[in-house]
Design a protein around this motif. Structure first.
Motif, PDB file in Angstrom:
ATOM      1  N   LEU A 108       0.792  -1.234   0.000  1.00 48.40           N
ATOM      2  CA  LEU A 108       0.000   0.000   0.000  1.00 48.40           C
ATOM      3  C   LEU A 108       0.827   1.288   0.000  1.00 48.40           C
ATOM      4  CD1 LEU A 108      -3.332   0.612   1.804  1.00 48.40           C
ATOM      5  CD2 LEU A 108      -1.545   2.312   1.993  1.00 48.40           C
ATOM      6  N   PRO A 109       1.823   1.464   0.880  1.00 51.13           N
ATOM      7  CA  PRO A 109       2.503   2.779   0.911  1.00 51.13           C
ATOM      8  C   PRO A 109       3.082   3.199  -0.429  1.00 51.13           C
ATOM      9  CG  PRO A 109       3.032   1.519   2.880  1.00 51.13           C
ATOM     10  CD  PRO A 109       2.300   0.589   1.975  1.00 51.13           C
ATOM     11  N   ALA A 110       3.783   2.280  -1.104  1.00 45.21           N
ATOM     12  CA  ALA A 110       4.392   2.642  -2.384  1.00 45.21           C
ATOM     13  C   ALA A 110       3.337   2.884  -3.456  1.00 45.21           C
ATOM     14  CB  ALA A 110       5.351   1.542  -2.834  1.00 45.21           C
ATOM     15  N   THR A 111       2.265   2.086  -3.444  1.00 45.59           N
ATOM     16  CA  THR A 111       1.213   2.212  -4.461  1.00 45.59           C
ATOM     17  C   THR A 111       0.469   3.526  -4.322  1.00 45.59           C
ATOM     18  OG1 THR A 111       0.939  -0.182  -4.529  1.00 45.59           O
ATOM     19  CG2 THR A 111      -0.868   1.153  -5.377  1.00 45.59           C
ATOM     20  N   TYR A 112       0.017   3.835  -3.127  1.00 45.84           N
ATOM     21  CA  TYR A 112      -0.749   5.059  -2.926  1.00 45.84           C
ATOM     22  C   TYR A 112       0.114   6.305  -3.090  1.00 45.84           C
ATOM     23  CZ  TYR A 112      -4.881   2.545  -1.257  1.00 45.84           C
ATOM     24  OH  TYR A 112      -5.992   1.743  -1.160  1.00 45.84           O
ATOM     25  N   ALA A 113       1.376   6.203  -2.697  1.00 51.69           N
ATOM     26  CA  ALA A 113       2.270   7.357  -2.850  1.00 51.69           C
ATOM     27  C   ALA A 113       2.589   7.634  -4.309  1.00 51.69           C
ATOM     28  CB  ALA A 113       3.559   7.123  -2.062  1.00 51.69           C
ATOM     29  N   ALA A 170       2.453   1.048  11.460  1.00 50.49           N
ATOM     30  CA  ALA A 170       2.083   2.188  10.619  1.00 50.49           C
ATOM     31  C   ALA A 170       2.578   3.493  11.226  1.00 50.49           C
ATOM     32  CB  ALA A 170       0.566   2.226  10.437  1.00 50.49           C
ATOM     33  N   ALA A 171       2.479   3.613  12.554  1.00 53.74           N
ATOM     34  CA  ALA A 171       2.989   4.818  13.219  1.00 53.74           C
ATOM     35  C   ALA A 171       4.499   4.932  13.055  1.00 53.74           C
ATOM     36  CB  ALA A 171       2.614   4.783  14.699  1.00 53.74           C
ATOM     37  N   ILE A 172       5.204   3.808  13.153  1.00 55.94           N
ATOM     38  CA  ILE A 172       6.658   3.820  12.945  1.00 55.94           C
ATOM     39  C   ILE A 172       6.979   4.177  11.497  1.00 55.94           C
ATOM     40  CG2 ILE A 172       8.725   2.370  12.947  1.00 55.94           C
ATOM     41  CD1 ILE A 172       7.470   0.816  15.274  1.00 55.94           C
ATOM     42  N   GLY A 173       6.190   3.625  10.550  1.00 48.44           N
ATOM     43  CA  GLY A 173       6.392   3.970   9.140  1.00 48.44           C
ATOM     44  C   GLY A 173       6.175   5.445   8.880  1.00 48.44           C
ATOM     45  N   LEU A 183     -17.371   2.251  13.510  1.00 49.90           N
ATOM     46  CA  LEU A 183     -18.242   2.832  12.486  1.00 49.90           C
ATOM     47  C   LEU A 183     -18.244   4.356  12.559  1.00 49.90           C
ATOM     48  CD1 LEU A 183     -21.152   0.282  12.828  1.00 49.90           C
ATOM     49  CD2 LEU A 183     -19.649   0.546  10.858  1.00 49.90           C
ATOM     50  N   PHE A 184     -18.181   4.896  13.763  1.00 50.43           N
ATOM     51  CA  PHE A 184     -18.046   6.344  13.916  1.00 50.43           C
ATOM     52  C   PHE A 184     -16.701   6.810  13.327  1.00 50.43           C
ATOM     53  CE2 PHE A 184     -16.778  10.214  15.995  1.00 50.43           C
ATOM     54  CZ  PHE A 184     -17.951  10.940  16.160  1.00 50.43           C
ATOM     55  N   TYR A 185     -15.652   6.029  13.604  1.00 49.83           N
ATOM     56  CA  TYR A 185     -14.303   6.401  13.180  1.00 49.83           C
ATOM     57  C   TYR A 185     -14.128   6.299  11.666  1.00 49.83           C
ATOM     58  CZ  TYR A 185      -9.182   6.278  12.973  1.00 49.83           C
ATOM     59  OH  TYR A 185      -7.870   6.530  12.690  1.00 49.83           O
ATOM     60  N   VAL A 186     -14.828   5.356  11.017  1.00 51.10           N
ATOM     61  CA  VAL A 186     -14.602   5.138   9.587  1.00 51.10           C
ATOM     62  C   VAL A 186     -15.002   6.354   8.767  1.00 51.10           C
ATOM     63  CG1 VAL A 186     -16.864   4.105   9.060  1.00 51.10           C
ATOM     64  CG2 VAL A 186     -14.868   3.445   7.729  1.00 51.10           C
ATOM     65  N   VAL A 187     -15.998   7.096   9.199  1.00 52.82           N
ATOM     66  CA  VAL A 187     -16.449   8.265   8.435  1.00 52.82           C
ATOM     67  C   VAL A 187     -15.356   9.326   8.417  1.00 52.82           C
ATOM     68  CG1 VAL A 187     -18.192  10.066   8.275  1.00 52.82           C
ATOM     69  CG2 VAL A 187     -18.844   7.770   9.028  1.00 52.82           C
ATOM     70  N   ASN A 188     -14.870   9.696   9.592  1.00 55.84           N
ATOM     71  CA  ASN A 188     -13.831  10.723   9.677  1.00 55.84           C
ATOM     72  C   ASN A 188     -12.545  10.272   9.004  1.00 55.84           C
ATOM     73  OD1 ASN A 188     -12.656  13.278  11.131  1.00 55.84           O
ATOM     74  ND2 ASN A 188     -11.266  11.616  11.681  1.00 55.84           N
ATOM     75  N   SER A 189     -12.129   9.024   9.247  1.00 57.47           N
ATOM     76  CA  SER A 189     -10.838   8.555   8.727  1.00 57.47           C
ATOM     77  C   SER A 189     -10.844   8.490   7.203  1.00 57.47           C
ATOM     78  CB  SER A 189     -10.485   7.192   9.320  1.00 57.47           C
ATOM     79  OG  SER A 189     -11.388   6.201   8.889  1.00 57.47           O
ATOM     80  N   THR A 190     -11.969   8.109   6.603  1.00 59.17           N
ATOM     81  CA  THR A 190     -12.039   8.034   5.142  1.00 59.17           C
ATOM     82  C   THR A 190     -11.979   9.415   4.520  1.00 59.17           C
ATOM     83  OG1 THR A 190     -13.369   6.018   5.307  1.00 59.17           O
ATOM     84  CG2 THR A 190     -13.383   7.172   3.202  1.00 59.17           C
ATOM     85  N   LEU A 191     -12.748  10.336   5.054  1.00 61.54           N
ATOM     86  CA  LEU A 191     -12.767  11.696   4.508  1.00 61.54           C
ATOM     87  C   LEU A 191     -11.433  12.393   4.698  1.00 61.54           C
ATOM     88  CD1 LEU A 191     -16.309  12.807   5.747  1.00 61.54           C
ATOM     89  CD2 LEU A 191     -15.654  12.170   3.421  1.00 61.54           C
ATOM     90  N   VAL A 219      -3.156   5.985   6.215  1.00 62.17           N
ATOM     91  CA  VAL A 219      -4.241   5.119   5.751  1.00 62.17           C
ATOM     92  C   VAL A 219      -4.107   3.730   6.376  1.00 62.17           C
ATOM     93  CG1 VAL A 219      -5.243   3.986   3.719  1.00 62.17           C
ATOM     94  CG2 VAL A 219      -4.545   6.378   3.591  1.00 62.17           C
ATOM     95  N   VAL A 220      -2.882   3.209   6.431  1.00 61.28           N
ATOM     96  CA  VAL A 220      -2.649   1.903   7.058  1.00 61.28           C
ATOM     97  C   VAL A 220      -3.047   1.954   8.529  1.00 61.28           C
ATOM     98  CG1 VAL A 220      -0.911   0.167   7.632  1.00 61.28           C
ATOM     99  CG2 VAL A 220      -0.814   1.325   5.426  1.00 61.28           C
ATOM    100  N   ALA A 221      -2.688   3.044   9.212  1.00 59.65           N
ATOM    101  CA  ALA A 221      -3.034   3.181  10.630  1.00 59.65           C
ATOM    102  C   ALA A 221      -4.546   3.205  10.837  1.00 59.65           C
ATOM    103  CB  ALA A 221      -2.400   4.450  11.199  1.00 59.65           C
ATOM    104  N   SER A 222      -5.259   3.886   9.952  1.00 62.66           N
ATOM    105  CA  SER A 222      -6.717   3.933  10.090  1.00 62.66           C
ATOM    106  C   SER A 222      -7.318   2.554   9.864  1.00 62.66           C
ATOM    107  CB  SER A 222      -7.317   4.947   9.112  1.00 62.66           C
ATOM    108  OG  SER A 222      -7.267   4.483   7.777  1.00 62.66           O
TER     109      SER A 222
END
Length: 528
Positions: free
Chosen positions: A237-242, A298-301, A339-347, A316-319
């Motif tokens: 994921l990190p290399a692809t999304y970046a 993910a935090a270390i990355g 479910l509450f967290y997914v809304v904020n983290s996605t946006l 994104v990995v951390a979320s």
């Protein structure tokens, strides 16, 4: 004659059919180099937003809707189903798609072929994955969204994107092969791939089939973990999304949530505490541990990231780790928090990818985390960076804080409560340090006489509209945290009580046969 009632009855399939038809039309329009391509694509996404709102309002009544394709009853025919979770994910998908498309209309859509058609096909695959009630059709929609994502990833081709796409394609093809093996095992054991029917039949399997059933379900979870970027399967994921263009990476922010959604659906229908049988509690031991490890790494990355886009990818990995932790703990409270967290983290992930691109543009195309002057928007981008950092790190008063606070409160009573509190807070601290370090490097005022990098393109309204639109949505999550929490709690309760979903899918009756006009004409002697 087509009536409003017919439209309401068929509303459930529109998120799939609409982008399919518009995508096919856009292929022709793009080939003809029509100037209406962008307008047609935008109109389609706006229509998807409207459909998602209608489905969300219907789902908020608590009813689970089922739609039988071809009028064949489940489990023999293909069924779609929409509950509160499905409606929420459709709403998020349409909002992320709208922001990504508006941003792309600033010029990124013209950097390659068929951007708008691929975007529509990607939306078809995403919406289908959220709506389907059948594992094989989930596989089909996975392949649709992945095929479109391959083209989008290569949009505006560069050596970095080509390298990342090879890794991405190979990894996901391997995942698709495992998916087929898993569904084949389940069909051999239960004779069905309808998820509601599997939830009924898997607990009834004899002890001689227990090991095979567990292996098949765990294999499915491995496949979904690839999409969700769970340790040790997140390295693509990190290399692809970046490497992807900003609007493509922003759209991909919802793609990892497909894997999270699939794991949530499997865990509540087939392996939850209420499912019974040998599969009950199958994921509650390993999934929280892997999710916590994903969160920490993910935090270390993020701390080790040398580029802003790479830092955002680790966010994104951390979320994903946080969401899978909430699902893995498996209580109604942790599910509601997730479910509450997914809304904020996605946006906020979508906002971050677009903001990172604007910061790099203002620095002459450089997103390396080192001091360099900005030619445009020092105060604007600095302010957006600060708000986005507060939102993603879980600092009050924004919704990211409420999501993590709800998770910690609900997890405190579980066996892993101490580990969850310690590692979630510790990873949040590390991400705050990483973001503070990045901010100091990106917005550090250069020494007098530093040369300003030339801007390759002027500022565009579409870019600012997408950024501020997403910012408004992120702030709205905090302002309307109460209603959002109420919806999340109701959704979690609906997920843990499987019966309404099972009844809606397996009990759905075919619609009455259509009026046979030809037979009526024969009876009147008008047709032989």
């Amino acid at each position: 004659m087509w009536t409003v009632a017919d439209m309401v009855n068929h509303l459930l399939i529109l998120p799939i059919v609409l982008p399919l038809l518009v995508g096919a039309l856009l292929v022709l329009l793009e080939k003809a180099q029509s100037r209406w391509v962008g307008a047609v694509s935008l109109a389609s996404v706006l229509a998807l937003v409207w459909v998602a709102v209608q489905l969300l309002l219907q789902a908020d009544t608590g009813a689970v809707q089922a739609y039988l394709l071809g009028n064949w009853r489940a489990p023999w025919g293909i069924a779609l189903a929409a509950d509160r979770l499905t409606a929420l994910m459709l709403m998020l998908t349409s909002l992320v798609a709208l922001a990504s498309l508006v941003y792309a209309l600033g010029g990124d859509d013209r950097k390659g072929l068929h951007f708008h058609a691929l975007l529509q096909f990607q939306l078809m695959g995403l919406n289908g994955a959220f709506l389907t009630a059948d594992l094989f059709n989930l596989f089909v929609f996975f392949e649709v969204l992945l095929a479109a994502s391959y083209g989008l990833l290569l949009h505006g081709a560069s050596a970095e994107r080509l390298k990342a796409s090879v890794h991405y394609v190979v990894f996901n093809l391997a995942g698709s092969a495992l998916f087929l093996i898993a569904v084949s095992l389940l069909y051999a054991l239960a004779g069905t791939l309808n998820m509601a029917d599997l939830a009924v039949k898997l607990p009834q399997l004899g002890p001689e089939n227990t090991a095979l059933a567990q292996a098949a379900v765990l294999l499915l979870v491995v496949v979904f973990a690839v999409k969700a970027a769970l340790l040790p399967l997140y390295f693509w994921l990190p290399a692809t999304y970046a490497a992807a263009l900003a609007p493509v990476a922003a759209l991909f922010a919802i793609m990892t949530k497909v894997g999270v959604y699939a794991i949530a659906r499997i865990s509540t229908l087939m392996t939850g505490s209420s499912s019974g049988g040998s599969l009950a509690g199958l994921l509650t031991t390993v999934l929280p541990v892997l999710a916590l490890a994903t969160l920490v790494l993910a935090a270390i990355g993020a701390l080790a990231a040398q580029r802003l886009r790479g830092l955002v990818a680790y966010l994104v990995v951390a979320s994903a780790g946080t969401l899978l932790l909430a699902i893995g703990l498996g209580t109604p409270g942790t599910l509601a928090a997730g479910l509450f967290y997914v809304v904020n983290s996605t946006l906020i992930a979508c906002l971050w990818f677009l903001l990172a691109d604007r910061i790099a543009w203002a620095r002459g195309g450089d997103d390396a985390l080192r001091p360099r002057p900005l030619q445009y928007g020092w105060g604007l981008f600095g302010g957006l960076f600060f708000v986005a950092a507060v939102a993603v790190a879980g600092v009050p008063p924004l919704a990211g804080f409420f999501g993590k606070a709800l998770l910690l409160q609900a997890a405190g009573t579980t066996a892993l409560g101490g580990w969850v509190v310690g590692l979630v807070l510790g990873s949040s601290l590390l991400m705050m340090v990483a973001l503070a370090r990045a901010g100091s490097q990106l917005f550090w005022k250069p020494a007098a006489g530093s040369a300003l990098p030339p801007l390759d393109t002027p500022p565009r309204l579409q870019h600012h509209a997408a950024l501020f639109g997403l910012l408004g949505l992120v702030l709205a999550c905090a302002v309307f945290a109460g209603p959002l929490q109420t919806y999340a709690q109701a959704t979690a309760q609906q997920l843990t009580d499987r019966r309404p979903y099972l009844d809606a899918v397996l009990g759905a009756q075919p619609a009455p046969a259509a009026h046979d006009v030809r037979q009526e004409m024969r009876e009147r002697g008008e047709l032989k």
